[in-house]
Design an enzyme around this catalytic site. Structure first.
Site, PDB file in Angstrom:
ATOM      1  N   CYS A 152       0.836  -1.204   0.000  1.00 40.50           N
ATOM      2  CA  CYS A 152       0.000   0.000   0.000  1.00 40.50           C
ATOM      3  C   CYS A 152       0.868   1.250   0.000  1.00 40.50           C
ATOM      4  O   CYS A 152       0.613   2.197  -0.748  1.00 40.50           O
ATOM      5  CB  CYS A 152      -0.927  -0.011   1.214  1.00 40.50           C
ATOM      6  SG  CYS A 152      -2.087   1.368   1.248  1.00 40.50           S
TER       7      CYS A 152
ATOM      8  N   CYS B 157      -6.551  -3.348   6.867  1.00 47.90           N
ATOM      9  CA  CYS B 157      -7.795  -2.591   6.715  1.00 47.90           C
ATOM     10  C   CYS B 157      -8.881  -3.357   5.991  1.00 47.90           C
ATOM     11  O   CYS B 157     -10.063  -3.192   6.287  1.00 47.90           O
ATOM     12  CB  CYS B 157      -7.527  -1.249   6.032  1.00 47.90           C
ATOM     13  SG  CYS B 157      -6.927  -1.375   4.327  1.00 47.90           S
TER      14      CYS B 157
END
Length: 357
Positions: free
Chosen positions: A103, A201
């Site tokens: 990410c 997440c």
């Protein structure tokens, strides 16, 4: 010319204080929250992840308090391709990936910096606990540990390029977490006491295997548990349920503790062994990125980490090809795992890193 910065605001206290500090440093700044996935992607029905509506509202609240323009950038397609797809493919290969590194690499820096440049902003700032400095002798940009070593996040930033480092602001690198919360309270931020996010997440319940099967649309088949000498111990539930070093959840009984020592995807086997069989002195890493130097021209003494929570250990590294490192530790290390990141340090400075093969 006034310097301009995009602040990546997650809704947490760290990025909020980073926004305040960048503004105080004299930058013209805007706050941006990245929409990375939908609840349907994560397989949940409520907004309880790090990209939730509550987090967006917290970030917007802080930006308003600072008189800072605030936007939401929709990067869901890129996040699915560069992070979620990679995560699933790695587990299918019997690896244990670190999606936070992907990410950072592909979304928060590469994609966000590209978008910042498109709208006329020179810099990107985040709330990571690390430092960026330029070596006055070589001109290279350096990545260094945050001064609060209990919160240091340099490990997850090892893939930053020279171009990215030259445009990156890390205002929290010289602060402790305690001081950051204090600054947030002094400025009346709504998230001053907000807990840090711990989960991946897009897997907020921590059930990686269920997410992978749902996302991939396939059921991973059972196969044999085998010993390091070929013994057959029983049947596993599918390779995605296991990672090197795992002891619990095997569903087998042994006279002594047994651990996952390897995963053979070609045979659909999970290899079990005793604790001492988990240790190794050498590893190979590929997909490498070097920061403090262009290449490693000979054997180099370093401290090396093989996972985020791993205490760095003395080792010797040799660059064995354009995209390959060979590391030999002074002492054998436990559960060196394919897919995890190897990160090398000289003191507080990140030499570079790669993906463990």
């Amino acid at each position: 010319m006034e310097k301009k910065a995009v602040i990546a605001m997650s809704g947490g206290v760290d990025s909020s204080v980073a926004a305040l500090l960048v503004q105080q440093f004299g930058y013209e700044a805007i706050g941006v929250t990245l929409k990375l996935h939908t609840n349907e992607d994560a397989g949940i029905s409520r907004e309880k992840t790090c990209c939730s509506l509550d987090d967006v509202n917290d970030a917007r609240s802080v930006a308003a308090r600072l008189g800072m323009p605030f936007y939401v950038f929709n990067f869901t397609d890129s996040f699915r391709q560069e992070v979620m797809d990679r995560f699933v493919r790695a587990y299918e290969r019997g690896e244990t990936p670190n999606p936070c590194i992907d990410c950072n690499r592909y979304i928060k820096f590469r994609k966000l910096m590209q978008r910042a440049r498109e709208i006329g902003y020179d810099y990107v700032a985040t709330g990571h606990y690390a430092r960026v400095e330029q070596d006055v002798e070589t001109g290279r940009w350096l990545l260094k540990k945050g001064l609060d070593h209990t919160k240091d996040q340099s490990y997850v930033l090892y893939s930053l390029t020279q171009g990215e480092l030259s445009r990156l602001l890390l205002p929290l690198g010289g602060l402790t977490k305690e001081r950051v919360r204090q600054i947030a309270e002094e400025n009346g931020f709504v998230n001053a006491k907000k807990h840090d996010s711990q989960d991946i997440c897009f897997v907020p319940d921590g059930d990686y295997a269920a997410f992978i099967e749902r996302y991939a649309g396939t059921k991973f088949q059972p196969g044999p548990f085998v010993g390091t000498h070929g013994e057959v111990y029983g049947e596993h539930r599918g390779i995605i349920h296991y990672t090197v070093g795992q002891r619990k959840g095997l569903g087998l009984s042994f006279p002594q503790p047994m651990y996952v020592c390897g995963i053979d995807t070609a045979r659909n086997e999970v290899v079990l062994g005793k604790h001492e069989e988990l240790f190794s002195r050498e590893l190979t890493a590929r997909d490498i990125n070097l920061i403090s130097r262009e290449m490693i021209s000979g054997p180099l003494r370093v401290k090396a980490k093989v996972r985020y929570r791993h205490a760095e250990q003395p080792a010797t590294v040799l660059q064995t090809g354009p995209d390959e490192l060979r590391v030999t530790f002074d002492e054998p290390q436990r559960a060196v795992t394919k897919g995890q990141a190897l990160v090398l340090y000289e003191g507080d400075t990140v030499v570079g890193g790669g993906t463990i093969q």
